[in-house]
Write a protein that holds these residues in place. Sequence first.
Motif, PDB file in Angstrom:
ATOM      1  N   SER A 129       0.844  -1.195   0.000  1.00  0.00           N
ATOM      2  CA  SER A 129       0.000   0.000   0.000  1.00  0.00           C
ATOM      3  C   SER A 129       0.880   1.246   0.000  1.00  0.00           C
ATOM      4  O   SER A 129       2.071   1.189   0.289  1.00  0.00           O
ATOM      5  CB  SER A 129      -0.902   0.017   1.238  1.00  0.00           C
ATOM      6  OG  SER A 129      -1.817  -1.051   1.217  1.00  0.00           O
ATOM      7  N   TYR A 164       1.059   5.328   1.468  1.00  0.00           N
ATOM      8  CA  TYR A 164       0.588   6.146   2.578  1.00  0.00           C
ATOM      9  C   TYR A 164       0.953   7.596   2.347  1.00  0.00           C
ATOM     10  O   TYR A 164       1.938   7.914   1.664  1.00  0.00           O
ATOM     11  CB  TYR A 164       1.219   5.666   3.885  1.00  0.00           C
ATOM     12  CG  TYR A 164       0.678   4.341   4.368  1.00  0.00           C
ATOM     13  CD1 TYR A 164      -0.348   4.276   5.298  1.00  0.00           C
ATOM     14  CD2 TYR A 164       1.191   3.147   3.867  1.00  0.00           C
ATOM     15  CE1 TYR A 164      -0.852   3.053   5.726  1.00  0.00           C
ATOM     16  CE2 TYR A 164       0.695   1.922   4.285  1.00  0.00           C
ATOM     17  CZ  TYR A 164      -0.322   1.887   5.209  1.00  0.00           C
ATOM     18  OH  TYR A 164      -0.828   0.687   5.631  1.00  0.00           O
ATOM     19  N   ARG A 212      -3.544   5.802   4.887  1.00  0.00           N
ATOM     20  CA  ARG A 212      -3.362   4.872   3.767  1.00  0.00           C
ATOM     21  C   ARG A 212      -4.222   5.316   2.599  1.00  0.00           C
ATOM     22  O   ARG A 212      -5.402   5.633   2.758  1.00  0.00           O
ATOM     23  CB  ARG A 212      -3.751   3.454   4.178  1.00  0.00           C
ATOM     24  CG  ARG A 212      -3.462   2.417   3.089  1.00  0.00           C
ATOM     25  CD  ARG A 212      -3.731   0.994   3.571  1.00  0.00           C
ATOM     26  NE  ARG A 212      -5.148   0.682   3.562  1.00  0.00           N
ATOM     27  CZ  ARG A 212      -5.792   0.172   2.521  1.00  0.00           C
ATOM     28  NH1 ARG A 212      -5.157  -0.080   1.384  1.00  0.00           N
ATOM     29  NH2 ARG A 212      -7.068  -0.102   2.604  1.00  0.00           N
TER      30      ARG A 212
END
Length: 683
Positions: A155, A157, A177
């Motif tokens: 992911s 951020y 996120r």
Amino acid sequence: MAKQSVSLVNRETSWLEFNGRVLQEAADETTPLIERIKFLGIFSNNLDEFYRVRVATLNRMLDYNKRSGESLSFSPRKVLKEINRIDREQQKEFSGIFRNIVRKLAEEGILIVTEREITRPQGEFVRKYFNQYVRSQLFPIMLNNLKSSSLVDKSIYLAIRLSSSARPGKFQHAIIRVPSKPLPRFVLLPSPDERKFIILLDDVIRYCLDEIFSIFGYDTFKAYTFKFTRDAELDIDNDVSKSFLEIMSESLKQRRLGAPVRFIHDKTMPADLLDILKHKLEISETDTLSKSGRYHNFKDFMSFPDIGRSDLLYAPVPPLEHRRLPRQESILNVIRDQDILLHYPYQSFHYIIDLLREASIDPGVKAIKMTLYRVAKDSSVVNALINAARNGKSVTVFMELQARFDEEANIYWAGKMQEEGVKLIQGIPGFKVHSKLLLIRRKEGEKNVYYANVGTGNFNEETARVYADDSLLTADPQVTADVNAVFHLFESKYNPPKFKSLIVAPFHMRNFFTRMINSEIRNAKNGMEAWCIIKLNNLVDDKMVKKLYQAGKAGVKVRIICRGTCTLVPGIKGLSENIEVISIVDRFLEHSRVFVFHNGGDEKYYISSADWMVRNLDNRIEVACPVNDAGLRQELKTMLLIQLKDNTKARIVNHPDINPYKDAGKTPRIRSQQEIYNYLKGI
């Protein structure tokens, strides 16, 4: 190019050079513009997996070396240093290509804009979109409360610096996120004219940070992107009291807590904020720390939005009909009379779906057995197997639960099939089944007749649209008996039978291919014609590389098509001057493994699921299958010779110059994937 010796290239740097060929496709002005940006996504996704697996493994080796004091045969530290050097060079090239593509898109009226560049009406749209879709997906963490375990791998951020004009110089920090799953990474904005405006989800959030934080008295917000990559290797528990399904499920949970291996951050991030993040996330000096631009996770560019510009995409390549498989005729009846070779994606994978559908309702079919490694998200293959079980067929599936990064999906499908009465043979810790096999048992009169499918790629209708694979359909009694024996092998706790036709790893494959090369060496030494053509994805097994060097020195003409990692160096005088190695990176991902040996004039042809790596030859169940039909042999040979003549997308592997195009500038231009499509269209 970092080498282990004069004659062996380090496998990690070789892999990075392969990914460099993907980057070349993004740079290639002849590649359609939107396809170029998708190649940037493929490059990024490949690199993520490389760090999560290969770099993570090197870090483990480095740690082991420190703790044990034992000396390894190579220096993990030196390899990591070389990886970081190549990565920095490629990232610089990547950034330049991205900027060029963005400019080219703008010239085509497609503008990728930031939150600072949108108009007031577009800003109103962004706020509405944010509140309707994005806000509910955001769960900020104040930096003081951040733990490494709080971050989700793969992911991106935003590290946000919060301040108030009423309290200048006083800062707070938060982490958000970017929820590119389940939301799309790209948002199409309203346009006053025919131009297309695209804003990234990251910038939608940047534009609306006040919606989240102004209630706490902040009025100034600065956001900096970072990405955190973890070690994705699984530690498999050997607790015999647990089922393998339980063991794999627990191991996947541990993956989410894997050690950091890579931290990429916006180069404009303030040093004090970067230091806090490094401390909180336990980033050590051995982890890869990279400065980058404003955007990360370019893998999302593989799903660049449809903007209605087909002229900026590859022209459609409709799958060809197979002339021996007319619609509305029984596939089983056709296979009984003749072998069929399918070539994806030039021909459709749906022939396999149709075969499974036919088998599921044919009253004569009594049993279906299949190996599954990676399946599609909404798998028609699995649904066909479930339907067969519902129709009273005996259905047995070996589901490989250790298929890296597909473990969770496979666990899900394993559960679904078990619920529907499919007999599931679960994987064995430390031992993967990578062969691609389908077996159908049909009662015909008083006897059982077997039909088999042996392939080079997964039973996956999604990847079959872009992966170039070969798939043999046969009722040859020797082949089908051996396929049946492989399934008995799974069910009898790996008591290996003798095989008459198939070459099965880890039992016989290494020795078999060694014997075939030795035969060519003997023929060459006796003044006879001697050659072999080898097509695979990876060639990194030291013993097989040395055997090929021996063949080359003896005068055997060795031609290799290797898409990915290759540790063999062609063209070394006195060692490999008779060896040619090319890699083809193009629209479709070359995935098939094909082996042809001259064999004193009695040519031998094999298709296989196995590369020449230690793991494939020694630690997996793999299959190589002979192609016996003369017409199908000629088909395979013609396709291989077309690829060996490619002078458009073929690169010379492990050349002193990195990734030069083979025969660049020569005419006529031969682009093998297009030529193969035309060839199959005409036969």
